[in-house]
Design a protein around this motif. Structure first.
Motif, PDB file in Angstrom:
ATOM      1  N   ALA A   7      12.320 -82.023 -62.718  1.00  0.00           N
ATOM      2  CA  ALA A   7      13.527 -82.789 -63.053  1.00  0.00           C
ATOM      3  C   ALA A   7      14.673 -82.364 -62.142  1.00  0.00           C
ATOM      4  CB  ALA A   7      13.914 -82.572 -64.515  1.00  0.00           C
ATOM      5  N   LYS A   8      15.505 -83.346 -61.845  1.00  0.00           N
ATOM      6  CA  LYS A   8      16.670 -83.090 -60.983  1.00  0.00           C
ATOM      7  C   LYS A   8      17.906 -83.549 -61.753  1.00  0.00           C
ATOM      8  CE  LYS A   8      18.416 -84.664 -56.510  1.00  0.00           C
ATOM      9  NZ  LYS A   8      18.094 -85.422 -55.287  1.00  0.00           N
ATOM     10  N   ALA A   9      18.859 -82.643 -61.929  1.00  0.00           N
ATOM     11  CA  ALA A   9      20.099 -83.000 -62.641  1.00  0.00           C
ATOM     12  C   ALA A   9      21.297 -82.507 -61.844  1.00  0.00           C
ATOM     13  CB  ALA A   9      20.109 -82.393 -64.039  1.00  0.00           C
ATOM     14  N   HIS A  10      22.346 -83.312 -61.870  1.00  0.00           N
ATOM     15  CA  HIS A  10      23.550 -82.982 -61.109  1.00  0.00           C
ATOM     16  C   HIS A  10      24.570 -82.273 -61.996  1.00  0.00           C
ATOM     17  CE1 HIS A  10      21.659 -85.692 -58.332  1.00  0.00           C
ATOM     18  NE2 HIS A  10      22.541 -85.356 -57.409  1.00  0.00           N
ATOM     19  N   THR A  11      25.432 -81.523 -61.353  1.00  0.00           N
ATOM     20  CA  THR A  11      26.464 -80.838 -62.125  1.00  0.00           C
ATOM     21  C   THR A  11      27.576 -81.822 -62.494  1.00  0.00           C
ATOM     22  OG1 THR A  11      27.683 -78.772 -62.293  1.00  0.00           O
ATOM     23  CG2 THR A  11      27.967 -80.013 -60.259  1.00  0.00           C
ATOM     24  N   ASN A  12      28.390 -81.430 -63.437  1.00  0.00           N
ATOM     25  CA  ASN A  12      29.520 -82.290 -63.825  1.00  0.00           C
ATOM     26  C   ASN A  12      30.762 -81.432 -63.978  1.00  0.00           C
ATOM     27  OD1 ASN A  12      30.256 -81.780 -66.876  1.00  0.00           O
ATOM     28  ND2 ASN A  12      28.019 -81.691 -66.791  1.00  0.00           N
ATOM     29  N   ILE A  13      31.896 -82.066 -63.779  1.00  0.00           N
ATOM     30  CA  ILE A  13      33.174 -81.371 -63.969  1.00  0.00           C
ATOM     31  C   ILE A  13      33.921 -82.074 -65.096  1.00  0.00           C
ATOM     32  CG2 ILE A  13      35.388 -80.705 -62.912  1.00  0.00           C
ATOM     33  CD1 ILE A  13      32.954 -79.295 -61.650  1.00  0.00           C
ATOM     34  N   ALA A  14      34.331 -81.294 -66.092  1.00  0.00           N
ATOM     35  CA  ALA A  14      35.005 -81.893 -67.241  1.00  0.00           C
ATOM     36  C   ALA A  14      36.438 -82.274 -66.895  1.00  0.00           C
ATOM     37  CB  ALA A  14      34.987 -80.933 -68.423  1.00  0.00           C
ATOM     38  N   LEU A  15      36.823 -83.460 -67.339  1.00  0.00           N
ATOM     39  CA  LEU A  15      38.205 -83.951 -67.181  1.00  0.00           C
ATOM     40  C   LEU A  15      38.981 -83.704 -68.474  1.00  0.00           C
ATOM     41  CD1 LEU A  15      37.118 -87.272 -65.472  1.00  0.00           C
ATOM     42  CD2 LEU A  15      38.208 -85.316 -64.343  1.00  0.00           C
ATOM     43  N   VAL A  16      38.287 -83.769 -69.596  1.00  0.00           N
ATOM     44  CA  VAL A  16      38.793 -83.246 -70.873  1.00  0.00           C
ATOM     45  C   VAL A  16      37.763 -82.193 -71.269  1.00  0.00           C
ATOM     46  CG1 VAL A  16      39.329 -83.772 -73.286  1.00  0.00           C
ATOM     47  CG2 VAL A  16      39.858 -85.453 -71.496  1.00  0.00           C
ATOM     48  N   LYS A  17      38.213 -80.956 -71.388  1.00  0.00           N
ATOM     49  CA  LYS A  17      37.265 -79.831 -71.421  1.00  0.00           C
ATOM     50  C   LYS A  17      36.725 -79.529 -72.814  1.00  0.00           C
ATOM     51  CE  LYS A  17      38.683 -78.402 -67.147  1.00  0.00           C
ATOM     52  NZ  LYS A  17      37.833 -78.799 -66.025  1.00  0.00           N
ATOM     53  N   TYR A  18      35.527 -79.000 -72.794  1.00  0.00           N
ATOM     54  CA  TYR A  18      34.912 -78.336 -73.955  1.00  0.00           C
ATOM     55  C   TYR A  18      35.313 -76.870 -73.870  1.00  0.00           C
ATOM     56  CZ  TYR A  18      30.688 -75.468 -75.107  1.00  0.00           C
ATOM     57  OH  TYR A  18      29.811 -74.505 -75.502  1.00  0.00           O
ATOM     58  N   TRP A  19      35.994 -76.357 -74.880  1.00  0.00           N
ATOM     59  CA  TRP A  19      36.356 -74.929 -74.828  1.00  0.00           C
ATOM     60  C   TRP A  19      36.396 -74.393 -76.254  1.00  0.00           C
ATOM     61  CZ3 TRP A  19      35.352 -71.832 -71.185  1.00  0.00           C
ATOM     62  CH2 TRP A  19      35.974 -70.598 -71.055  1.00  0.00           C
ATOM     63  N   GLY A  20      35.248 -74.127 -76.810  1.00  0.00           N
ATOM     64  CA  GLY A  20      35.158 -73.551 -78.152  1.00  0.00           C
ATOM     65  C   GLY A  20      34.047 -74.202 -78.954  1.00  0.00           C
ATOM     66  N   LYS A  21      33.325 -73.347 -79.692  1.00  0.00           N
ATOM     67  CA  LYS A  21      32.219 -73.851 -80.522  1.00  0.00           C
ATOM     68  C   LYS A  21      32.583 -73.796 -81.998  1.00  0.00           C
ATOM     69  CE  LYS A  21      28.628 -72.132 -77.335  1.00  0.00           C
ATOM     70  NZ  LYS A  21      29.453 -71.523 -76.276  1.00  0.00           N
ATOM     71  N   LYS A  22      32.058 -74.769 -82.726  1.00  0.00           N
ATOM     72  CA  LYS A  22      32.165 -74.759 -84.185  1.00  0.00           C
ATOM     73  C   LYS A  22      30.945 -74.029 -84.744  1.00  0.00           C
ATOM     74  CE  LYS A  22      34.098 -78.852 -85.473  1.00  0.00           C
ATOM     75  NZ  LYS A  22      33.881 -80.272 -85.705  1.00  0.00           N
ATOM     76  N   ASP A  23      29.817 -74.235 -84.075  1.00  0.00           N
ATOM     77  CA  ASP A  23      28.557 -73.644 -84.521  1.00  0.00           C
ATOM     78  C   ASP A  23      27.830 -73.130 -83.279  1.00  0.00           C
ATOM     79  OD1 ASP A  23      25.832 -73.277 -85.149  1.00  0.00           O
ATOM     80  OD2 ASP A  23      25.911 -74.787 -86.745  1.00  0.00           O
ATOM     81  N   ALA A  24      27.803 -71.789 -83.134  1.00  0.00           N
ATOM     82  CA  ALA A  24      27.250 -71.212 -81.902  1.00  0.00           C
ATOM     83  C   ALA A  24      25.727 -71.340 -81.855  1.00  0.00           C
ATOM     84  CB  ALA A  24      27.669 -69.750 -81.775  1.00  0.00           C
TER      85      ALA A  24
END
Ligand code: DP6
Length: 326
Positions: A7-24
Motif C-alpha cells: 500500500a502507498k499512502a501520502h502524508t497530510n498536513i492539518a489545516l485545522v489541527k487534531y491536538w488532544g485525545k478523548k480516549d487514548a
C-alpha cells in the motif's frame, strides 16, 4: 504461498489541527480536524503474513528494526490479527519517501499504508471509511491519509463514528504548500505525549475545543468557496493556537527553533508586501507555507535569503491510498 500486499499512502498536513485525545485506547480525538493530503511525501509498505516466522520482522528503509522500535507496529498488527483471525506473524517492509531527516509527519502516511497493506494481507476487505477507522488506531493523523485532497476527520464518540472522509478531491484550484525543512534538533516531546500533557494541564484547553469547532465550520466553507485567503488565515490562526496550548502546559514546551521564527517572519514580511501566503506548523520545527503556484518564485527567492534551496520543497494536493496484491 503467503500473499504480499503493498500500500502507498501520502502524508497530510492539518489545516485545522487534531491536538488532544478523548480516549487514548480507541484514539478518539477531542475535536475534528481538516487536512490537505500532499503529493510529495509518501510511505510505501508491504506486508506478508508468514507461518514460518516466530516474531514480526519490520524493515524500515531496508533496515531491520530492533523489537523495541517495532513495538508500535507490532501492536497495530495485533489489532489486525485479532480482527481477522490471522494468527501468524508478519514481515513488514516500509519505505518512507520523505527527504532524509525532513521530519515531516511520517506517522500519518506510515500507519495509513500499514492499515491498507496489513488488513488486506490478513484477508480483511475494508471500505475506505473502515480503513480510516483502522488507521486511526495506529496514529490519529493517519485517519486522514487514507484519502486524497481536502479531508475531514469527524471526531465522533466511539470506534464506529470516528473516521475521515473526503471534502474535496481532486482539488481543481490553485493551492499548494511549500515545506521549509529545518535542521532537526531533538524533538522536545512526542506529539502523543505533548497533546496528552496539554489536555491534562493547559487551562486554555476548553477554549481550544470551542474555537476548533468554529474553525472547522469556516474551513469547510473556505474550501467549498476555493478561497485561498480564508483557508490560509484560518489555518495560520488555528496552528498558532495549538502552539499556544503547548506554551501554556505545565511544564511548558514548544517545537519552535530560531529558524522556525525566521521562516514565520519571512511569511509575514511577504504578506505585508502583498503576497498571499500563510504558514502552519505541526509538532516539529518545520514550517509549511500555504500559497498559490503563481507566487512560488517570489516566496522561494525571499526564503533563500535564509535557507538553502534543498530545504524548500513545493508540494501540491496529493492522492488517496492505493493497495496492490502480489
Ligand atoms: C500536530 O497523529 O502524530 O500533526 O495520534 O498520538 O499518533 P498520535 O498523534 P499524531 O498527531 C498529529 C498532530 C498534528 C496535528 C494533526 O495532524 O492534526
Amino acid at each position: 504461498m503467503a500473499k504480499t500486499v503493498t500500500a502507498k499512502a501520502h502524508t497530510n498536513i492539518a489545516l485545522v489541527k487534531y491536538w488532544g485525545k478523548k480516549d487514548a485506547a480507541l484514539m478518539i480525538p477531542q475535536n475534528g480536524s481538516i487536512s490537505l493530503t500532499l503529493d510529495h511525501f509518501y510511505t510505501q509498505t508491504s506486508v506478508t503474513f508468514d507461518a514460518h516466522l516466530s516474531a514480526d520482522q519490520v524493515y524500515f528503509n531496508h533496515q531491520l528494526l530492533p523489537a523495541a522500535k517495532a513495538a508500535r507496529i507490532s501492536r497495530f498488527l495485533d489489532l489486525v490479527r485479532h480482527r481477522s483471525g490471522q494468527a501468524t506473524f508478519a514481515t513488514v517492509q516500509t519505505e518512507n519517501h520523505v527527504p532524509t531527516s525532513a521530519g515531516l509527519a511520517s506517522s500519518a502516511s506510515g500507519f495509513a499504508a500499514l492499515a491498507g497493506a496489513a488488513s488486506r494481507a490478513a484477508g480483511l476487505r475494508l471500505d475506505a471509511a473502515g480503513l480510516s477507522r483502522l488507521a486511526r488506531r495506529g496514529s490519529g493523523s493517519a485517519t486522514r491519509s487514507i484519502f486524497g485532497g481536502f479531508v475531514e476527520w469527524h471526531a465522533g464518540h466511539d470506534d464506529q463514528s470516528s473516521y475521515a472522509e473526503v471534502l474535496q478531491d481532486p482539488v481543481n484550484w490553485d493551492i499548494q504548500m511549500i515545506a521549509v525543512v529545518l535542521k532537526a534538533t531533538q524533538k522536545p516531546i512526542s506529539s502523543t505525549d505533548g497533546m496528552a500533557r496539554v489536555v491534562a494541564t493547559s487551562p486554555y484547553y476548553p477554549a481550544w475545543v470551542t474555537t476548533a469547532e468554529t474553525d472547522l465550520k469556516r474551513m469547510r466553507q473556505a474550501i467549498i468557496a476555493r478561497d485561498l485567503t480564508a483557508v490560509g488565515q484560518i489555518a495560520e490562526t488555528n496552528a498558532m493556537r495549538m502552539h499556544a496550548l503547548n506554551l501554556s502546559a505545565d511544564p511548558a514546551f514548544n517545537y519552535f527553533t530560531a529558524d522556525t521564527l525566521t521562516a514565520i517572519q519571512a511569511v509575514s514580511d511577504l504578506r505585508s508586501h502583498g503576497i498571499n501566503c500563510y504558514y502552519t506548523l505541526d509538532a516539529g520545527p518545520n514550517v509549511k507555507i500555504i500559497c498559490a503556484g503563481q507566487d512560488t518564485n517570489v516566496i522561494m527567492t525571499r526564503l533563500q535569503q535564509h535557507f538553502d534551496a534543498d530545504q524548500l520543497i513545493v508540494a501540491k494536493p496529493g492522492p488517496g491510498i492505493t493497495i496492490t496484491e502480489k
